[in-house]
Design a protein around this motif. Structure first.
Motif, PDB file in Angstrom:
ATOM      1  N   LEU A 130       2.137 -17.459   6.742  1.00  0.00           N
ATOM      2  CA  LEU A 130       3.194 -17.544   7.451  1.00  0.00           C
ATOM      3  C   LEU A 130       4.586 -17.583   6.839  1.00  0.00           C
ATOM      4  O   LEU A 130       5.684 -16.922   7.074  1.00  0.00           O
ATOM      5  N   THR A 131       4.546 -18.659   5.926  1.00  0.00           N
ATOM      6  CA  THR A 131       5.664 -18.852   5.155  1.00  0.00           C
ATOM      7  C   THR A 131       6.162 -17.791   4.317  1.00  0.00           C
ATOM      8  O   THR A 131       7.365 -17.318   4.454  1.00  0.00           O
ATOM      9  N   VAL A 132       5.334 -17.087   3.677  1.00  0.00           N
ATOM     10  CA  VAL A 132       5.781 -15.718   2.860  1.00  0.00           C
ATOM     11  C   VAL A 132       6.164 -14.864   3.678  1.00  0.00           C
ATOM     12  O   VAL A 132       7.272 -14.194   3.348  1.00  0.00           O
ATOM     13  N   HIS A 133       5.120 -14.722   4.743  1.00  0.00           N
ATOM     14  CA  HIS A 133       5.874 -13.409   5.513  1.00  0.00           C
ATOM     15  C   HIS A 133       7.044 -13.476   6.242  1.00  0.00           C
ATOM     16  O   HIS A 133       7.881 -12.823   6.060  1.00  0.00           O
ATOM     17  N   VAL A 134       7.296 -14.705   7.017  1.00  0.00           N
ATOM     18  CA  VAL A 134       8.584 -14.835   7.407  1.00  0.00           C
ATOM     19  C   VAL A 134       9.663 -14.964   6.723  1.00  0.00           C
ATOM     20  O   VAL A 134      10.579 -14.339   7.225  1.00  0.00           O
ATOM     21  N   ILE A 135       9.688 -15.552   5.634  1.00  0.00           N
ATOM     22  CA  ILE A 135      10.729 -15.929   4.822  1.00  0.00           C
ATOM     23  C   ILE A 135      11.194 -14.519   4.120  1.00  0.00           C
ATOM     24  O   ILE A 135      12.336 -14.080   4.169  1.00  0.00           O
ATOM     25  N   THR A 136      10.191 -13.658   3.703  1.00  0.00           N
ATOM     26  CA  THR A 136      10.492 -12.313   3.310  1.00  0.00           C
ATOM     27  C   THR A 136      11.285 -11.253   4.392  1.00  0.00           C
ATOM     28  O   THR A 136      12.088 -10.607   3.870  1.00  0.00           O
ATOM     29  N   ALA A 137      10.495 -11.349   5.637  1.00  0.00           N
ATOM     30  CA  ALA A 137      10.961 -10.620   6.328  1.00  0.00           C
ATOM     31  C   ALA A 137      12.216 -10.831   6.838  1.00  0.00           C
ATOM     32  O   ALA A 137      13.162  -9.878   6.974  1.00  0.00           O
ATOM     33  N   ALA A 138      12.585 -12.168   7.109  1.00  0.00           N
ATOM     34  CA  ALA A 138      14.013 -12.456   7.557  1.00  0.00           C
ATOM     35  C   ALA A 138      14.931 -12.014   6.462  1.00  0.00           C
ATOM     36  O   ALA A 138      16.126 -11.689   6.614  1.00  0.00           O
ATOM     37  N   LEU A 139      14.598 -12.275   4.979  1.00  0.00           N
ATOM     38  CA  LEU A 139      15.654 -12.006   3.797  1.00  0.00           C
ATOM     39  C   LEU A 139      16.066 -10.593   3.999  1.00  0.00           C
ATOM     40  O   LEU A 139      17.128 -10.246   3.807  1.00  0.00           O
ATOM     41  N   GLY A 140      14.677  -9.728   4.269  1.00  0.00           N
ATOM     42  CA  GLY A 140      15.195  -8.272   4.170  1.00  0.00           C
ATOM     43  C   GLY A 140      15.970  -7.981   5.200  1.00  0.00           C
ATOM     44  O   GLY A 140      16.914  -7.061   5.305  1.00  0.00           O
ATOM     45  N   GLU A 141      15.645  -8.484   6.448  1.00  0.00           N
ATOM     46  CA  GLU A 141      16.547  -8.261   7.889  1.00  0.00           C
ATOM     47  C   GLU A 141      17.955  -8.801   7.762  1.00  0.00           C
ATOM     48  O   GLU A 141      18.998  -8.059   7.967  1.00  0.00           O
ATOM     49  N   SER A 142      18.159  -9.996   6.768  1.00  0.00           N
ATOM     50  CA  SER A 142      19.379 -10.079   6.721  1.00  0.00           C
ATOM     51  C   SER A 142      20.313  -9.541   5.691  1.00  0.00           C
ATOM     52  O   SER A 142      21.463  -9.058   6.023  1.00  0.00           O
ATOM     53  N   ILE A 143      19.621  -8.857   4.659  1.00  0.00           N
ATOM     54  CA  ILE A 143      20.460  -7.976   3.833  1.00  0.00           C
ATOM     55  C   ILE A 143      20.690  -6.495   4.552  1.00  0.00           C
ATOM     56  O   ILE A 143      21.751  -6.132   4.363  1.00  0.00           O
ATOM     57  N   LEU A 144      19.688  -6.234   5.256  1.00  0.00           N
ATOM     58  CA  LEU A 144      20.102  -4.988   6.223  1.00  0.00           C
ATOM     59  C   LEU A 144      21.025  -5.252   6.947  1.00  0.00           C
ATOM     60  O   LEU A 144      21.988  -4.358   7.209  1.00  0.00           O
ATOM     61  N   ALA A 145      21.333  -6.425   7.474  1.00  0.00           N
ATOM     62  CA  ALA A 145      22.315  -7.052   8.445  1.00  0.00           C
ATOM     63  C   ALA A 145      23.648  -6.719   7.870  1.00  0.00           C
ATOM     64  O   ALA A 145      24.609  -6.314   8.251  1.00  0.00           O
ATOM     65  N   ILE A 146      23.812  -6.889   6.386  1.00  0.00           N
ATOM     66  CA  ILE A 146      24.924  -6.701   5.657  1.00  0.00           C
ATOM     67  C   ILE A 146      25.487  -5.390   5.792  1.00  0.00           C
ATOM     68  O   ILE A 146      26.540  -5.123   6.057  1.00  0.00           O
ATOM     69  N   SER A 147      24.679  -4.545   5.901  1.00  0.00           N
ATOM     70  CA  SER A 147      25.126  -3.039   5.986  1.00  0.00           C
ATOM     71  C   SER A 147      25.574  -2.788   7.196  1.00  0.00           C
ATOM     72  O   SER A 147      26.725  -2.160   7.461  1.00  0.00           O
ATOM     73  N   ALA A 148      25.191  -3.659   8.398  1.00  0.00           N
ATOM     74  CA  ALA A 148      26.141  -3.281   9.583  1.00  0.00           C
ATOM     75  C   ALA A 148      27.424  -4.126   9.529  1.00  0.00           C
ATOM     76  O   ALA A 148      28.225  -3.487  10.177  1.00  0.00           O
ATOM     77  N   VAL A 149      27.590  -5.084   8.833  1.00  0.00           N
ATOM     78  CA  VAL A 149      28.741  -5.714   8.544  1.00  0.00           C
ATOM     79  C   VAL A 149      29.754  -4.836   8.016  1.00  0.00           C
ATOM     80  O   VAL A 149      30.909  -4.400   8.492  1.00  0.00           O
TER      81      VAL A 149
END
Ligand code: HEM
Lengths: 394, 549
Positions: free
Chosen positions: A138-157
Motif C-alpha cells: 500500500l505504502t509503496v504503491h500509493v506513494i510512487t503513484a502520487a509522486l508520478g502524478e505530481s510530476i505529471l501535474a507540473i507539466s500542466a502548470v
C-alpha cells in the motif's frame, strides 16, 4: 504536544510558507527581464528558500503522522490529497533547480495551496487500516503513484503558463473560452473550500435515514443543507430544510448536494470577480505569465512528463498489480480506479507519441498537459467519490 | 530497387533522405527545407519506401504512428466507457435475465442500453480484445520499421559532415575564428570533460553522448510485447488456475485445481478494532464510522497425499500449519490460497428433545448434524426418532411437497418419525424453525433445544505460471522508459569551414535546454562563434533587442 497535533501544526506552517513564497515568486517574476536564462535573482532565491522550508515542514507533517498512526498517511482522502500536494511542491522544487524559472513557482504553489485546502475539507482524524490495506505494498504503491502524478501535474502548470502567455484574450476564440474554463474550474474548487468551511464553522449537521441501493435501511449525515434527499429519506434532525427532491437509490444525494453547493458558491465567487474586474479572469493572470519563455515552458512541460511517466507507470500500474495480486489474488480486476489509472497512462503515452511523431509541441502540447491533469484529478476526486469501487476511500 | 549514390561517393539504400555518411540531403524536399527532420537520421524506412503490395499496405498501416495513436485512444475510450456502470463482474447475479434486470432496475433505460450493447462485459468483449491485439501488432511493426535503419545510420555516421547538413540543424552557428586549430583543441578537451565521446577527422569534431538512450523506446516496446504475450498465454489450460472454495470450520476438503492437496480449516477469525486498543489515536474515527474491521483470518493445515499413494486411500501427509490473512496468502508448489470472503454462523447441528406433550416429560435428547445427518437416533427407554426427510434450506411447500432451495443449512426443516413404546407404529411430525406441523394430533413432539454454529471461509486458489513473464515484461518496460526518459542522445558538431570560419551545430532527441547549457560551456572555453536555437524565436528576438541597446 502529541505527535498527532504536532503533525497538524507542521502542515499549517507549510501552508503559510507556500502562501508567502508565492508572493516572493511574484516579486521575482516582476524583477526578471526574461526567463530564457538560468540565473537567479534575489527575490527568486528568497522565494525558493521559503518554499523549501515549507516543503520540509510538510514532510515533517507526513512523518509525524506516520509515526502517530503506525501506517503511511495515504489511507484516506485527506491524507492522500495532502500527500499529493506535498509531492507537487517537491516536484516543483526539482524542476526549479533544473530550470530556475520563477514563473513556474508563481503558478505551481497556488495550485498546491488549493489542493491542500481541498484536502482539509475531508475528515481529518487518523483511521485504523482495514485488512485489505494492511500491506507495505500500500505504502509503496500509493506513494510512487502520487509522486508520478505530481510530476505529471507540473507539466500542466507549465502548459497553463504557456497558454496564458500565448493565447490572445482580446479576441473571441475557442482557445479563449477553454482557457477561461480552466480558470473557472480552479475557482470552483476554491468555492467548494469556502462553502464547506463556512458550514463547518457553523457546525451544520442534518441526519437522515434512507434505503440504500441494496434495499437496506441506512443512516447518513449531511454537512450542507440538504438540497437532495436520499431514496426514501426521513429526517432525524428537527428544523432542517426539506430536500427539494428525492433521488433514486443509485444516486448519492449527499454527494450531489455537496457538489451543487460547491458549484453554486464557485459560480457566485466567479460572478463577483467578473463584476469587480469586468473582464475574463484569465486576463488578470496573464501579466504574471508574460515574462516566461515559451520555448522553455514547452520544454519543462515535456521534461516533466518524461520524468513523471516512468514513475507513474511503476507506481500506478506495476506496484499496483503486485499489490493487487497479494491482496485480492488477481493482479488486475478492471476496478474503476484501476481502469482510470490505465486511462491516464494511455493518455500520456498518446501525448508522448503525438509530440514525438506528429510534432505536437507548443500550444497543442500545453493543452494536452492540462487535459492530463484533468484526468488525474478526475481519478482522484470523481472516481473516489462517485464511481465507488474497491479502492473507494468512502 | 536501385541504390542512391551521394556526391560523397556513399551508396545509400533506396528511400534515404540524408546520406548515411556525410548527411547531405538526398531528396528535393530535404534540400529545400530549412531544418531537416533528424528523427531517424533521414534513413530509409520500409514503410516510407514500399507502398505497393497488400503486405506493404498492412505494414504501412500498422507502422504509422498516427494509426498507433488512434488505437491507443480507442482503447482508452473503450476502457472509460466500461467504468460508467459497474461491470458484470461486480454485479451479484448469475443468469443473463438477472443481469438485464439489475441494469434496468438501477439505471433505467441507459442501463438497459448499456447491457444490450454488451458494455457491461466490456473488457472481455471481442472488440476490446481486438483493439488490444491491434495495439500489440502496431507496436511490433512500428518498432521494427524504425529501429533497424536507425541503428544502421547511427553506426555509419561520419565525423565530418557536409556543411548543408550542419546548416539545417536546429542549433547552428558560424563565424570567423582567430585560431581555429586552437579552438578545436580546447573544445575537444572541454567536451571530453563533459563526458562526450569525441571523434576527430580532418578538422572536424563529432562529440556524442548517450546514444544508448535512443534504444529506450524499442526496449520499452519489447517489454510491452512480452507483457501482452504473457496475457495471451493465460488462455492456454494449465498456465492459469483460478478456483474458489468454501470451507467450514472443522472440515477437510481437497483443494480445487491443486490435485493431491487438502486443506483443513481449524478456525475462522474476524476481529474489529476495539475502543481500548485503538486508544486516543483512532478514537475519533471509530466514533464517526462505528465499527472498523481489523482482521480476517483462516487458520488451516495443509495436507498432501503421498506420491504413488493408492487412489482412494485416506492416507495424507501433514505439510504445514498456516494462518491465511488478507494480504498474506498461503503459498505452496506455485499455488496461492487467498482469504477472500466469509460467512459467519452457519448452522452446524441442532439438538432436539423428544417430549410427551401431556406431561412435558423428556424421553431423551438427540443431535442432528446438519451437513451429514444420521438416519436414526436411539433414545432412552426404547424410544427412537427416525429422520424420514430433511430439507436443509426449506422454502415452503410447492405442489404439496416441501422443497429445499439449496443444500446449505440456512433454514433446516425435518420430517421426524417418533417411535415410542406407547406408539410403536410411530407418529409423524414436520419440524421447521419456529413451526411444527402434524397430520393428526400426536401424543409426542420433538422440541428444539439448542443449535451450534460455525463459520465458513471463502478462499480463492490461484496458480499463475505467466506471472513471471508479466513481471519480466514490466521490468524490461521500466528499463526501456528510464533509458529513453532520463538520458538523452546529444551530438555536437564543430568543424572548420573552407574560409577559416568555424561551424557549430547541435542535436538532441530531447532536453534542448541542457544541450545548450553544455554547448555554452564549450563555447566559452574555446571561443566558438555564437549560435541560435532556431525554434526559440522569443530568445532570438530578445537577443536582438539586447544587441540594439
Ligand atoms: C500503450 C502503448 C505504448 C507505450 C506505453 C509506448 C511508449 C513509448 C515511449 C515511452 C516512447 C518514448 C517517447 C519519448 O521519448 O518521448 C515511445 C516511442 C515511440 N513509440 Fe511507443 N508506446 C506505445 C505504443 C506505441 C504504438 C502503438 C506505436 C505504433 C505506431 C508506437 C510507436 C512508437 C514510436 C515510433 C516511437 C519513437 C521511437 C523513436 O524515437 O525512435 N508506440 N513509445
Amino acid at each position: 504536544m502529541g505527535l498527532a497535533s504536532l503533525s497538524s501544526n507542521l502542515l499549517f506552517v507549510s501552508f503559510i510558507a507556500y502562501l508567502v513564497a508565492t508572493l516572493f515568486f511574484g516579486g521575482a517574476v516582476k524583477g526578471a527581464k526574461s526567463e530564457a536564462t538560468y540565473k537567479n535573482n534575489r527575490w527568486g532565491k528568497i522565494a525558493i528558500t521559503i518554499t523549501v522550508i515549507g516543503f520540509i515542514t510538510h514532510v515533517g507533517y507526513f512523518i509525524t503522522r506516520w509515526m502517530a498512526s503506525g501506517h503511511a498517511p495515504v489511507s484516506n482522502m485527506f491524507e492522500f490529497t495532502t500527500a499529493f500536494g506535498m509531492m507537487l511542491v517537491g516536484a516543483f522544487i526539482l524542476l526549479f533547480y533544473l530550470y530556475r524559472t520563477p514563473s513556474l513557482g508563481l503558478f505551481a504553489l497556488p495550485i498546491a495551496i488549493i489542493i491542500i485546502g481541498y484536502a482539509s475539507m475531508f475528515p481529518r482524524e487518523i483511521t485504523p487500516l482495514i485488512p485489505a490495506l494492511k500491506s507495505y505494498w500500500l505504502t509503496v504503491h500509493v506513494i510512487t503513484a502520487a509522486l508520478g502524478e505530481s510530476i505529471l501535474a507540473i507539466s500542466a502548470v507549465a502548459g497553463l503558463i504557456y497558454l496564458l502567455k500565448n493565447i490572445d484574450m482580446t479576441k473571441k476564440s475557442k482557445q479563449r473560452f477553454w482557457l477561461e474554463a480552466v480558470i473557472f474550474t480552479l475557482i470552483l474548487v476554491v468555492g467548494f473550500v469556502l462553502s464547506s468551511s463556512t458550514f463547518k464553522l457553523t457546525g451544520y449537521e442534518a441526519e437522515f435515514t434512507y434505503i440504500d441501493k441494496n434495499e437496506q435501511p441506512a443512516k447518513i449525515e449531511y454537512n450542507y443543507p440538504p438540497l437532495f434527499g436520499m431514496a426514501g429519506y426521513e429526517s432525524l434532525t428537527p428544523d432542517v430544510m426539506t430536500p427539494w427532491a428525492e433521488m433514486p437509490p443509485i444516486v448519492n444525494a449527499k454527494t450531489l448536494t455537496t457538489f451543487v453547493w460547491s458549484v453554486a458558491s464557485g459560480i457566485l465567487l466567479y460572478l463577483i470577480l467578473r463584476l469587480i474586474f469586468r473582464r475574463p479572469i484569465a486576463t488578470l493572470l496573464q501579466p504574471f505569465a508574460k515574462k516566461a519563455n515559451s520555448q522553455l515552458m514547452d520544454e519543462i512541460g515535456y521534461r516533466a512528463v518524461m520524468i513523471g511517466f516512468p514513475i507513474f507507470t511503476l507506481g500506478a500500474l506495476i506496484f499496483a498489480m503486485i499489490w493487487a495480486h497479494e491482496a485480492w489474488s488477481r493482479f488486475w480486476g478492471w476496478d474503476p480506479k484501476e481502469v482510470w489509472a490505465l486511462i491516464t497512462w494511455l493518455f500520456y503515452a498518446a501525448f508522448l507519441h503525438l509530440r514525438l511523431s506528429r510534432g505536437w509541441d507548443g500550444e497543442k502540447s500545453a493543452w494536452l498537459a492540462v487535459i492530463g491533469f484533468v484526468i488525474i484529478m478526475f481519478n482522484l476526486i470523481a472516481v473516489n467519490l462517485i464511481i465507488a469501487g474497491l479502492h473507494s476511500y468512502a | 530497387m536501385s541504390k542512391i549514390k551521394c556526391q560523397c561517393g556513399h551508396d545509400n539504400p533506396f528511400g534515404t533522405v540524408l546520406c548515411e555518411r556525410c548527411g547531405r540531403p538526398q531528396t528535393e524536399e530535404a534540400k529545400e527545407s530549412k531544418l531537416v527532420d533528424m528523427r531517424y537520421e533521414g534513413a530509409a524506412r520500409r514503410s516510407q519506401t514500399y507502398k505497393r503490395s497488400i503486405i506493404d499496405k498492412i505494414w504501412n498501416f500498422f507502422s504509422s504512428v498516427k494509426i498507433g495513436i488512434s488505437i491507443i485512444v480507442a482503447v482508452l475510450a473503450t476502457a472509460a466507457i466500461g467504468t460508467i456502470f459497474p461491470q458484470k463482474l461486480y454485479v451479484a447475479a448469475s443468469t443473463e435475465a438477472e443481469y438485464a434486470a439489475y441494469y434496468e432496475r438501477l439505471y433505467g433505460l441507459a442501463g438497459t442500453i448499456y447491457y444490450k450493447l454488451g458494455f457491461h462485459d466490456m473488457y472481455n468483449s471481442w472488440w476490446f480484445i481486438t483493439l488490444v491485439g491491434m495495439l500489440g501488432t502496431s507496436i511490433i511493426i512500428a518498432s521494427v520499421d524504425r529501429v533497424i535503419p536507425l541503428y544502421k545510420s547511427l553506426k555509419k555516421q561520419r565525423t565530418k559532415r557536409h556543411p548543408s547538413f550542419m546548416k539545417k540543424q536546429r542549433i547552428y552557428g558560424e563565424g570567423l575564428s582567430e585560431d581555429p586549430e586552437a579552438a578545436l583543441i580546447k573544445a575537444e578537451e572541454k567536451l571530453k570533460e563533459l563526458r562526450y565521446n569525441v571523434k576527430i577527422e580532418d578538422g572536424a569534431i563529432l562529440a556524442e553522448k548517450n546514444r544508448f538512450s535512443r534504444w529506450g523506446p524499442y526496449v520499452n516496446h519489447l517489454g510491452l510485447i512480452i507483457f501482452l504475450f504473457g496475457i495471451l498465454l493465460r488462455g492456454i489450460p494449465g498456465f492459469y488456475v483460478d478456483e474458489t472454495m468454501w470451507i467450514r470450520e472443522g472440515e477437510t476438503r481437497s483443494i480445487p485445481g491443486a490435485e493431491g492437496y487438502y486443506l483443513e480449516s481449524k478456525e475462522f477469525i474476524m476481529e474489529n478494532y476495539t475502543k481500548e486498543e485503538a486508544d486516543e489515536v483512532f478514537g475519533d474515527a471509530l466514533e464517526r464510522v462505528g465499527m472498523i474491521a481489523k482482521n480476517y483470518q483462516t487458520d488451516v493445515a495443509l495436507f498432501q497425499t503421498p506420491e504413488g499413494g493408492l487412489p482412494g486411500s485416506d492416507q495424507m501427509d501433514f505439510v504445514k500449519d498456516y494462518s491465511i490473512i488478507v494480504n498474506k496468502p498461503l503459498k505452496f508448489d506455485g499455488f496461492n490460497v487467498f482469504q477472500m470472503d466469509f460467512r459467519l454462523d452457519e448452522l452446524k447441528s441442532m439438538t432436539f428433545q423428544l417430549t410427551e406433550k401431556a406431561t412435558e416429560s423428556s424421553l431423551g435428547e438427540f443431535t442432528v448434524d446438519l451437513t451429514n445427518p444420521g438416519r436414526e437416533y436411539e433414545l432412552d427407554n426404547g424410544a427412537r426418532v427416525i429422520l424420514s426427510d430433511y430439507y436443509p434450506d426449506y422454502d415452503g411447500v410447492k405442489d404439496g411437497e416441501p422443497v429445499s432451495k439449496s443444500p446449505i443449512p440456512n433454514n433446516p426443516a425435518f420430517i421426524f418419525k417418533m417411535v415410542t413404546p406407547a406408539k410403536p407404529e410411530g407418529e409423524m411430525s414436520f419440524v421447521a424453525i419456529k413451526q411444527t406441523l402434524e397430520t393428526e394430533v400426536n401424543d409426542y413432539k420433538v422440541k428444539f433445544i439448542s443449535a451450534e454454529t460455525r463459520d465458513i471461509s471463502g478462499l480463492t486458489v490461484r496458480k499463475d505460471k505467466t506471472l513471471y513473464l508479466l513481471l519480466l515484461g514490466g521490468i524490461i518496460f521500466m528499463i526501456g522508459v528510464s533509458q529513453g526518459a532520463y538520458w538523452n542522445h546529444r551530438r555536437i558538431w564543430i568543424q572548420k569551414g573552407s574560409n577559416g570560419e568555424l561551424l557549430i551545430a547541435g542535436h538532441t532527441n530531447k532536453n534542448w535546454f541542457s544541450l545548450k547549457k553544455e554547448l555554452d560551456q564549450v563555447k566559452d572555453v574555446a571561443n566558438l562563434p555564437s549560435y541560435e536555437d532556431r525554434q526559440d524565436k522569443e530568445s532570438i528576438l530578445q537577443d536582438k533587442e539586447v544587441d540594439k541597446v
